[in-house]
Scaffold this active site. Structure first.
Site, PDB file in Angstrom:
ATOM      1  N   LYS A 190       2.104  10.831   3.831  1.00  0.00           N
ATOM      2  CA  LYS A 190       0.916  10.491   3.047  1.00  0.00           C
ATOM      3  C   LYS A 190      -0.138  11.571   3.245  1.00  0.00           C
ATOM      4  CE  LYS A 190      -0.758   7.695   0.052  1.00  0.00           C
ATOM      5  NZ  LYS A 190      -0.066   7.520  -1.223  1.00  0.00           N
ATOM      6  N   SER A 384       2.363   6.040  -5.832  1.00  0.00           N
ATOM      7  CA  SER A 384       1.502   5.248  -4.970  1.00  0.00           C
ATOM      8  C   SER A 384       1.097   3.972  -5.699  1.00  0.00           C
ATOM      9  CB  SER A 384       0.308   6.071  -4.507  1.00  0.00           C
ATOM     10  OG  SER A 384      -0.114   5.654  -3.231  1.00  0.00           O
TER      11      SER A 384
END
Length: 587
Positions: A190, A384
């Site tokens: 991430k 996402s």
């Protein structure tokens, strides 16, 4: 006093009357600009595909800009409409061919893939396709290479340098300003917060970026090799050696057919039309062509809802170009209870955003799915939060070059105490009724307890995210965790790991939804519904558009995009985010 009141109310009445007259005039002008009368494309029409135009997912009303800009079209065709117009032109006797303006390309990898496929299909009609650009960028050439002939200016050329992407890092700047970011994330890949916590790409981010960028470049080389009858190894070597420096180089290595001037290209088009050369060709823009045809036929009583979710996912109503949790929750609710709507297709083109907003929309999708088929189509990006809302579909389609995955969560805080004190000479003090009453204040560092709370919040949202994906994809949470960790995947790889069901276009997804709903004669109903001109005026759309255009022209495109990104960062604080890092830009 009476005289004053008379003057006041007379002035007020005059102002109201003037405003109403002004609105009527603007509406009248707009009515003329976007008349519903069928446009006549004439004979020997050549459809123009201008790749420098950025195709939004949904067709947009551009009346306000068209009123003040003579070169602006009153309507901006959406990608889906553009594809259907090209398909319609295939059998339209008035359209003799397509001319691709290929100097620049402002569209993403998924959109380019669909445009290119549409051109390849159009060529089956036997009609000509010619592409021309003074200097062809790689993104433009990807689409242009599907043409029968590809030309460039003799003093122009073709960019053949390979793909690259670059990130900007603010860590050193923040250190110099004595601003301390407080960052919490889940997922080793991430990378959205990397610009604020490191000075260069982490090894995990470099790994994933190398893979997805390599996938896009590999797809690019395969398409060119097929179109130009060359091999991918030789094409890659040309880039590695820097062999394409001039238009002549591009011709010698068979990447383009010839170096020609604009008049020479137009002379060839006249020749293909078998007409005498005159001043102007009958070039027809997609916007004008859209006025001449009716693409949406079928029964009014049987509908497929096509919901376009494009932009950042935000809490509440959101602005134009955003996916607000409130309006999109209501859209799915409307589709669920409308008995004439037999199936729903969700088109996602989003890097994500608020994790909470994503969950609100996900919930409505799951409720709708119990009543009727819900099929998802991914555009350039569905990552996402964009994947969060996509994973609940009965079937999920993606383009091979779609950027997806990035199943991870982060949030940010900032401690500006030292900046205020040492740089500006400002200090803060206050009182609170409990230890955590002012958690998140930028005027002090977080305590260890507060950091534990925030990391726990991020971990909790991440677990929920994985559970949603596991449920939708019918996999274990353990397996989803192994392919999650915030990692970005291309559509091609997403199929292999089970995040996507099929490679296909939006039309493929609609066909699937129709088949699942067991219907034949139907009409597409698009959502969100387009705003009227009055709504646009009252909503301040004109003002925002003028401001954005002025800023872009003043500071330049690159700086404007950075400015927009920094505005987005403001929304990252104190709210768990399921979103991609900045913009994934491929050069």
């Amino acid at each position: 006093m009476k005289g004053f009141l008379k003057i006041f109310f007379a002035s007020l009445l005059a102002l109201i009357a003037f405003s109403l007259i002004g609105i009527i005039i603007v509406v009248w002008m707009a009515g003329n600009a976007v008349s519903d009368d069928k446009a006549d494309v004439g004979s020997n029409a050549v459809l123009v595909l201008d790749l420098s135009a950025s195709f939004p997912e949904q067709t947009k009303d551009n009346t306000l800009n068209a009123l003040f800009d003579s070169e602006a079209e009153a309507s901006i065709p959406g990608l889906y409409q553009a594809i259907r117009l090209i398909q319609h032109a295939k059998s339209d006797s008035a359209v003799k061919g397509i001319y691709i303006k290929a100097s620049y390309n402002n569209n993403g990898s998924g959109a380019n893939e669909e445009l290119r496929n549409a051109i390849v299909d159009f060529k089956k009609s036997g009609k000509f396709v010619i592409a021309y650009g003074e200097v062809l960028t790689q993104k433009a050439y990807l689409v242009a290479s599907a043409a029968d002939k590809v030309y460039c200016h003799p003093k122009g050329g073709l960019d053949w340098s390979g793909y690259s992407t670059q990130l900007i890092f603010f860590k050193n700047l923040l250190d110099k300003l004595q601003i301390q970011p407080e960052i919490f994330y889940a997922g080793k890949y991430k990378s959205a917060t990397e610009p604020f916590r490191v000075t260069e790409m982490t090894s995990a981010n470099r790994e994933q970026t190398s893979v997805w960028l390599g996938d896009l470049y590999g797809s690019f080389l395969l398409h060119i090799a097929e179109a130009r009858k060359l091999d991918t190894a030789s094409l890659h070597r040309l880039a590695s050696d820097g062999a394409i420096r001039t238009a002549s180089d591009a011709v010698n290595f068979k990447l383009i057919d010839a170096a020609r001037y604009d008049d020479e290209v137009k002379a060839e088009i006249f020749s293909r039309l078998k007409t005498k050369e005159i001043e102007k060709l009958n070039f027809v823009s997609l916007s004008k062509y859209a006025k001449s045809v009716n693409l949406n036929k079928g029964s009014f009583d049987t509908r497929v809802a096509l919901i376009f979710a494009e932009g950042d996912i935000v809490d509440g109503k959101g602005d134009e170009g955003q996916i607000g949790s409130e309006p999109f929750r209501n859209l799915f609710r409307k589709a669920r209870f409308d008995k004439n709507i037999k199936a729903v297709v969700l088109r996602v083109n989003s890097p994500g955003g608020s994790a909470l907003a994503s969950d609100v929309i996900w919930r409505e999708i799951m409720l709708t799915r119990k009543e009727k088929p819900v099929v998802v189509s991914m555009g350039d990006v569905a990552a996402s939060g964009g994947y969060y809302i996509a994973c609940g579909g009965d079937s999920v389609f993606a383009d091979a070059n779609t950027i997806t995955g990035s199943i991870g969560v982060f949030t940010m805080m900032v401690n500006m105490k030292e900046f205020f004190k040492n740089k500006l000479g400002i200090t803060f003090d206050g009182v609170a009724t409990s230890p955590y009453a002012n958690t998140g204040s930028a005027t002090r560092p977080l305590t260890d307890a507060e950091r534990r709370f925030l990391q726990a919040d991020v971990d909790s949202v991440y677990m929920s995210f994985k559970e949603r994906v596991a449920s939708g994809r019918k996999r274990s949470v353990t397996y989803i965790d192994s392919i999650a960790q915030g990692r970005v995947w291309t559509g091609k790889r997403a199929i292999e790991i089970g995040l996507v069901d099929r490679i296909g276009t939006l039309q493929d997804a609609i066909t699937c939804a129709v088949r699942m709903a067991k219907i034949k004669d139907y009409r597409i109903k698009e959502f969100p519904e387009r705003k009227s001109l009055i709504d646009q005026l009252m909503g301040g759309g004109a003002t925002k558009s003028v401001k954005a255009k002025a800023i872009r022209e003043e500071i330049g495109e690159e700086q404007f995009m950075l400015f927009q990104q920094m505005k987005k960062v403001k929304g990252w604080f104190d709210i768990p985010q399921a979103r991609l890092p900045f913009e994934l830009r491929v050069n």
